[in-house]
Write a protein that holds these residues in place. Structure first.
Motif, short mmCIF file in Angstrom:
data_model
loop_
_atom_site.label_atom_id
_atom_site.label_comp_id
_atom_site.label_asym_id
_atom_site.label_seq_id
_atom_site.Cartn_x
_atom_site.Cartn_y
_atom_site.Cartn_z
N ALA A 113 9.44 0.52 -18.52
CA ALA A 113 10.51 0.51 -19.65
C ALA A 113 11.01 2.21 -18.64
O ALA A 113 11.72 2.48 -20.22
N SER A 114 9.18 2.25 -18.44
CA SER A 114 9.70 4.07 -17.50
C SER A 114 9.60 4.03 -16.02
O SER A 114 8.95 3.02 -15.83
N TRP A 115 9.93 5.02 -15.68
CA TRP A 115 9.68 5.54 -14.67
C TRP A 115 8.04 5.74 -14.57
O TRP A 115 7.94 5.66 -13.83
N PRO A 147 10.56 -4.12 -5.38
CA PRO A 147 11.54 -3.44 -6.91
C PRO A 147 12.10 -4.21 -6.24
O PRO A 147 12.96 -4.23 -5.46
N ILE A 148 12.99 -4.36 -7.78
CA ILE A 148 14.24 -4.84 -7.40
C ILE A 148 14.98 -4.21 -8.59
O ILE A 148 14.96 -3.58 -9.79
N ALA A 149 16.09 -3.79 -7.92
CA ALA A 149 17.33 -3.18 -9.16
C ALA A 149 18.62 -3.85 -8.68
O ALA A 149 19.39 -4.80 -9.70
N ASN A 182 15.75 -2.01 -14.32
CA ASN A 182 17.01 -1.80 -14.27
C ASN A 182 16.92 -1.17 -16.12
O ASN A 182 17.56 -0.36 -16.43
N ARG A 183 15.56 -1.42 -16.00
CA ARG A 183 15.81 -0.40 -17.20
C ARG A 183 15.00 1.41 -17.59
O ARG A 183 14.88 1.76 -18.38
#
Lengths: 289, 812, 158
Positions: free
Chosen positions: A7-9, A24-26, A49-50
């Motif tokens: 949910a965060s970096w 990783p998927i964006a 995405n979050r």
């Protein structure tokens, strides 16, 4: 397969540290194709995405800090002045739907020589902000591409952003594909005039194992412009200079024959694109006076 | 458990008894009080609303309670002996219900094929092309099926490949099919030649001696893919009677049925087929894909099985357009008259015959184009190779020939210093012209007129890409890729015209069947039309409703789903369905009308003398005289009765071509189209922007003008695609496909496709229903050579190959 | 895993979703919404176009888990509650822009969003906006007609 949803970096970095194999998927442009066609079955898929800050950008005094997931559409719409070369390249990426989701982080992460952003990034100049739980480091774009689909990231690192020099002069991007839209580059070329440093930088895509700069061509042109005093006079670039620049760009490439095009065509096309884009940028520089 | 996908839960609103989404009947009124909705009007598609709401059930949308997913393991090499197949680990995978190989086929019939039964249902001992089906898996989730298939171990011993004429017909060439014993094997020059058709007429040698100029050329046509958007897919549901219900996207239900049933060991009555929504076809669904595989898995597991190919698999799941090498010699006299044509057309049929023999017949008989030439020496043949199998695609053999003969016509015109259109017109065929096969053309052939019409259309303005804000790259070669702002851009204009046969030729018993019922529902007469015609997007269902309205005077028409409960409609191909199944619907409607009138005469004949004496029609829901006097409402005539008939319709019989001379009345009808292409070429980068592709076509009678124009524009665009971008690339060393994806097999986007003005000519063919002429294929023929001619004019290059790639235009 | 999202204004939930499933697969196979189409599943055809939080995307390139808690609009959500076609849908029917129809759902979602963003597009704008949607049947001319018609009708309505 496990789906991670940081949910965060900080959560993302922690997850990547715990599972270095996590993919990783964006925007999904590369990863989902590999999954849909059974080319890849990662143990962990990590949705970025979050992490909303990845979709943000900050315009500083000299640079733009461009979040890794800022969609190409946003770059086209909002960063045309600061990053004209990248904005032009963004416009050639795949389709409107993909431009709405894909960002520079994906191109850098995949590090395919065919990624459309690379030539513009190389020509503009900048650094990749790579982060891990160990900390953040800046990797110059020139050192980022190591081989075919290999980059300088460590297994626990993620791309947070790219720091790109704000344009101080005209930039152009041109790509050859065998269709007028939605096409992978046969080869591509980016050029940036940097009047502030009186230098010219370039980027070549799809014509070597990695995206590359045509350094000899850059040095030649930088010197030629300097010697003739053209930065000050804003006079025309002599055709012989443009021609030699084009030849040097073509010579810098190390292309192969593949299903999209031949090596000799790629060299030829790079020369043509180099001459034309130099013409367009230089004309814009002259007109700006 | 994360790695173990599980099956999807039941969809909301679906029942276990029937597939969740099945084809439904389409009921349509006229849409407006002021129109009749009959033939000649641009009525709207009866399936249009379902298609824009997303409710239309395509074959990949089918769903059934408790259904399994089928997956096909395909060969990774082009030519190899199969030493062993180990399915043990795959079968042991949780969620897997069946794994089938050749050894599991239930009967002695283990092959299928359209004309020659040479295609194994699953590879037996050998694979002959890249991507050949080797084994099948059924599992409760597609990913489970894929993972299990990956565990099947196939041991191959690779064999040398034959990939072209030289390697395939060498004396010591490895035979693609050993021990051939089909109806063509006796007359071919080599076992790796599927079929060969010479055509000899007149005396080409003597005529050549009269020629003032002789022009020769060698041409290459690349392998084109149909690239329909809806991938091969279907759902097979096992039935309690031991049979199977198959819902599938195909072009010809009954042809499928004939091939499927024997392999399953079932009578045709126990294989009940229903057409599901078809996402385009263009010839690529004439051969079987998942049909038998799905049924085998369903019968083995006792569960419904759905198979959906992805785009990668689709490139291996259907045949392609034959790539061809063509050698031509044209002669002409100084006054611009052709003296003779010699040609040799070599088509690569790939590993299995598919439609190759018929493609050879077309290529040979249509090889000189729509021109008058009395002295010809023609040879066409198709090879067996280890390349991907090739078969039907829109234009079917006539496309490859048209590309070459139109290039030749331009070359001869240039030699004679004649305008290329003028030269074509001087040699243009007309009604009465004798074809190379000796067959007279017995209906209008307005070839010169079509050329005149495309030439007369206004040319698009020069440099439309110039705007007040600079160059609009969207209108330039390279498009969004920003390669030119006008530099190097040269315009060219080119013309071409073509001839395509309509319907199945060479003595084939070509027929269609229609069942039509008329009854009163809620006080109104309603017609129901039931055929097995495959609606693949062309609009056949629209036309059937129009015909029923015109012939029966009704407003409401219901189109039943196509299935095998009614007789064969033949294939949706060869531009034949409006002629054939349209003809069948018309024919049956006429018979139904007679029955209705008989009923009327019995019921009301005594009330008005016109019942006995006048020509009677059904119009506006009434029985009317040809003088316009209304005699009765159809609803009153019918009362509680209905009239229901199923009849077959045939076109005029044709003859086989003589195997030595090619003589014979092989074709039933021809279709003609002409194109003018305007292109702008970036001559430095070799990129092409087609600015406009104007077309003029004779359609005999436009039953639905809007659909006719849509067909012409669509066909034109497929021709454009193979002119400048579309080609399946096969590695000549390995015979493996190098670009099985939409990333590397490119079809035109909306930015590649120009405006396509269409001029429709309607010269009736008196032999055909309503005088109509098949429309779908002709525009695909002349589009490609017109674009090539325009590029040649812009660049001055010879360009003997299609598609043209940038490196061909730059010499780099 | 469980995935929940809002599709066409209604909450939707799917259980036992394999982590590699795309949003397209979940819509089509688990939520009973097969209107979005599976022509290429590699982002090269646009037939699976849906709006994700209002933005047109290829649903084949969205991992199902990425759509968690988000708003999705599919072709099934274009027409009104009463089944009345929206302007773009009606225009596609009227203009003859539908043949096989497999590309239609994606084109409708893309064209609807274009007209929302740009009510009076030029032909160049239409071509650019639809350049990610392949059609194999029509040659695009009738699709252009349909979008022009929808734009004109929208203009008349306001």
């Amino acid at each position: 397969m496990e789906f991670l949803r940081p949910a965060s970096w900080q959560e993302a970095l922690a997850a990547k540290a715990e599972h270095p194999a996590a993919v990783p998927i964006a925007g999904g442009t590369d990863v989902m194709v590999e999954i849909n066609f059974d080319h890849r079955r990662p143990a962990y898929l990590m949705d970025l995405n979050r992490v909303t800050e990845l979709q943000e950008w900050e315009i500083g005094a000299d640079t733009v800090r461009l979040g890794a997931s800022v969609p190409y559409t946003k770059i086209m719409e909002h960063l045309r002045t600061e990053l004209p070369g990248l904005a032009l390249a963004s416009h050639t990426v795949a389709s409107p739907q993909i431009r709405n989701r894909g960002g520079v982080g994906g191109n850098l992460g995949t590090a395919s020589p065919a990624g459309d952003a690379h030539p513009a990034l190389l020509a503009g100049g900048g650094q990749v902000e790579a982060a891990s739980v160990r900390g953040t480091r800046m990797i110059p774009l020139d050192d980022f591409y190591l081989g075919v689909k290999r980059n300088a990231l460590e297994p626990d690192e993620l791309i947070r952003a790219v720091h790109l020099r704000k344009a101080s002069g005209p930039q152009q991007f041109s790509k050859v594909g065998t269709r007028n839209a939605m096409v992978i580059a046969v080869c591509a070329f980016g050029i940036a005039l940097h009047p502030d440093t009186r230098t010219v930088r370039t980027g070549i895509g799809s014509a070597a194992p990695t995206p590359i700069r045509a350094r000899t061509a850059e040095e030649f042109l930088t010197a030629a412009l300097d010697e003739a005093g053209l930065w000050d006079s804003r006079g025309p670039v002599p055709p012989s200079v443009a021609g030699q620049f084009a030849d040097l760009v073509a010579g810098a490439a190390n292309p192969i024959d593949d299903v999209r095009g031949t090596a000799s065509y790629r060299r030829h096309a790079l020369g043509v694109m180099a001459r034309r884009t130099l013409g367009w940028t230089w004309q814009e520089y002259r007109d700006a006076n | 458990m994360a790695d173990q996908p599980r099956t999807a839960p039941a969809r909301p609103g679906t029942s276990a008894a029937a597939p969740g989404r099945i084809p439904t009947s389409l009921t349509q009124g006229t849409g407006s009080a002021t129109t009749k909705g009959g033939i000649g009007e641009s009525t709207l598609r009866p399936d249009g609303i379902l298609k824009v709401t997303g409710e239309f059930a395509y074959s990949s949308d089918l769903w059934h309670e408790d259904m399994l997913w089928g997956y096909t393991l395909r060969s990774t090499v082009a030519h190899a002996r199969i030493l062993s197949i180990d399915t043990g680990e795959a079968l042991a995978t949780s969620g897997v219900y069946a794994v089938l190989t050749y050894d599991d086929l239930p009967t002695e019939v283990k092959n299928y094929g359209l004309e020659i039964r040479d295609t194994p249902v699953l590879a037996h001992g050998k694979v002959r092309h890249h991507g050949e089906p080797v084994a099948l898996v059924a599992a409760d989730h597609p990913e489970t099926a894929r993972r299990a298939a990956a565990k099947i171990r196939v041991e191959y011993e690779e064999l040398p490949v034959v990939t072209d004429e030289a390697s395939a017909t060498a004396p010591d060439a490895i035979l693609v099919h050993e021990g051939r014993d089909d109806h063509h094997s006796g007359h071919v020059p080599h076992p790796n030649v599927v079929h060969r058709q010479p055509i000899v007429r007149g005396d080409a040698d003597a005529a050549a001696a009269r020629a003032d100029v002789v022009v020769r050329g060698d041409y290459v046509f690349g392998m084109q893919d149909q690239a329909f958007l809806g991938p091969e897919s279907g759902l097979a549901v096992p039935a309690e009677d031991g049979g199977v219900d198959l819902y599938v996207a195909t072009q010809w239900l009954h042809s499928d049925l004939r091939q499927i049933a024997p392999v399953l060991g079932l009578p045709e009555s126990k294989v009940r087929m229903t057409l599901s929504g078809v996402g385009g076809a263009f010839g690529g669904r004439e051969d079987l894909s998942m049909q038998i595989h799905g049924c085998l898995l369903a019968l083995r597991t006792g569960k419904p099985v759905k198979i959906v190919y992805n785009r990668f698999e689709s490139f291996f799941g259907h045949v392609h357009r034959h790539p061809a090498r063509l050698r031509y010699e044209h002669g002409a006299t100084r006054d611009g008259k052709l003296t003779h044509v010699r040609c040799r057309i070599v088509l690569d049929g790939g590993a299995y015959a598919s439609a190759s023999p018929a493609v050879v017949g077309n290529a040979a008989s249509l090889s000189i184009g729509p021109y008058v030439v009395d002295d010809v020496d023609i040879e066409a043949l198709a090879l067996y190779t280890n390349n991907p199998p090739c078969g039907a695609m829109r234009g079917f053999g006539a496309v490859q020939a048209c590309f070459a003969y139109e290039a030749q016509m331009d070359k001869v015109a240039a030699e004679l210093d004649l305008d290329p259109v003028e030269f074509r017109q001087r040699n243009a065929m007309e009604q009465g012209t004798i074809m190379p096969t000796g067959q007279p053309v017995d209906s209008p052939a307005p070839v010169a007129e079509l050329l005149r019409r495309v030439k007369a259309m206004p040319l698009p303005p020069e440099q439309q890409w110039r705007t007040t804000e600079g160059a609009d790259v969207r209108a330039l070669p390279g498009g969004l890729s920003n390669t030119t702002h006008g530099e190097g851009v040269v315009r060219g204009v080119g013309y071409a015209v073509g001839i395509k046969n309509v319907g199945f030729s060479e003595g084939f018993d070509d027929y269609s069947t229609a069942r039509v019922r008329i009854e009163v529902i809620n006080g109104e007469p309603v017609a129901t039309v039931h055929t097995a015609m495959a609606e693949v997007g062309q609009g056949g269902v629209t036309v059937h409703a129009q015909i029923a309205r015109s012939e029966l005077g009704v407003t409401q028409v219901t189109i039943q789903p196509a299935d095998t409960r009614v007789g064969s409609a033949g294939s949706t191909s060869a531009s034949r369905q409006t002629y054939m199944t349209g003809g069948a619907v018309k024919n049956t409607c006429e018979a139904v009308r007679e029955k209705v009138l008989d009923l009327g005469r019995r019921r009301f004949g005594t009330y008005h003398p016109a019942w006995a004496t006048a020509e009677l029609l059904l119009e506006g829901g009434r029985v009317v005289t040809d003088g316009g006097e209304a005699l009765a409402d159809i609803a009153d005539v019918l009362g509680d009765e209905s009239v229901d008939l199923e009849l077959e319709f045939r076109h005029r019989p044709t003859q086989a071509f003589d195997l030595r001379t090619g003589q014979g009345n092989g074709h039933v009808q021809y279709s003609f189209a002409a194109h003018r292409a305007v292109v702008e070429v970036d001559t430095e980068l070799g990129l092409v922007k087609v600015v406009e592709l104007a077309c003029a076509q004779d359609v005999g009678k436009a039953l639905n003008p809007l659909s006719v124009v849509g067909q012409i524009q669509g066909g034109t665009t497929q021709g454009l695609g193979v002119a400048v971008m579309e080609e399946i690339v096969v590695d000549p060393k390995t015979a493996k496909v190098r670009n099985p994806s939409f990333t590397d097999y490119l079809i035109p986007t909306i930015l590649d496709t120009p405006t396509i003005p269409v001029d429709v000519l309607e010269l009736a063919d008196e032999h055909a229903p309503y005088g109509l002429r098949g429309v779908g294929e002709a525009p695909t023929l002349s589009s490609t050579p017109a674009v090539l001619a325009a590029i040649r004019q812009a660049t001055g290059l010879e360009l003997n190959r299609t598609p043209v790639r940038p490196e061909h235009l730059t010499g780099a | 895993m469980r995935v929940t999202m809002t599709v066409n204004g209604r909450p939707q939930e799917a259980d036992d979703v394999w982590e590699g499933e795309s949003l397209l697969y979940v819509l089509r196979e688990r939520m009973g919404l097969p209107g979005s189409k599976n022509a290429c599943e590699q982002g090269e055809c646009g037939s699976c176009t849906v709006r994700l939080d209002g933005v047109p995307v290829c649903s084949c390139l969205v991992a199902a888990g990425q759509a968690q808690d988000r708003e999705v609009t599919t072709v099934e959500g274009l027409s009104g509650e009463d089944g009345e076609l929206c302007t773009v849908q009606q225009a596609f029917v009227d203009a003859g822009a539908v043949q096989c129809g497999f590309c239609t759902p994606g084109l409708l979602v893309a064209a609807d969003e274009l007209l929302e963003r740009n009510p009076e597009p030029t032909d160049g704008d239409i071509r650019e906006a639809l350049s990610g949607n392949l059609c194999r049947c029509t040659g695009y001319e009738k699709i252009l007609d349909a979008v022009r018609l929808a734009a004109a009708r929208t203009g008349q309505a306001v």
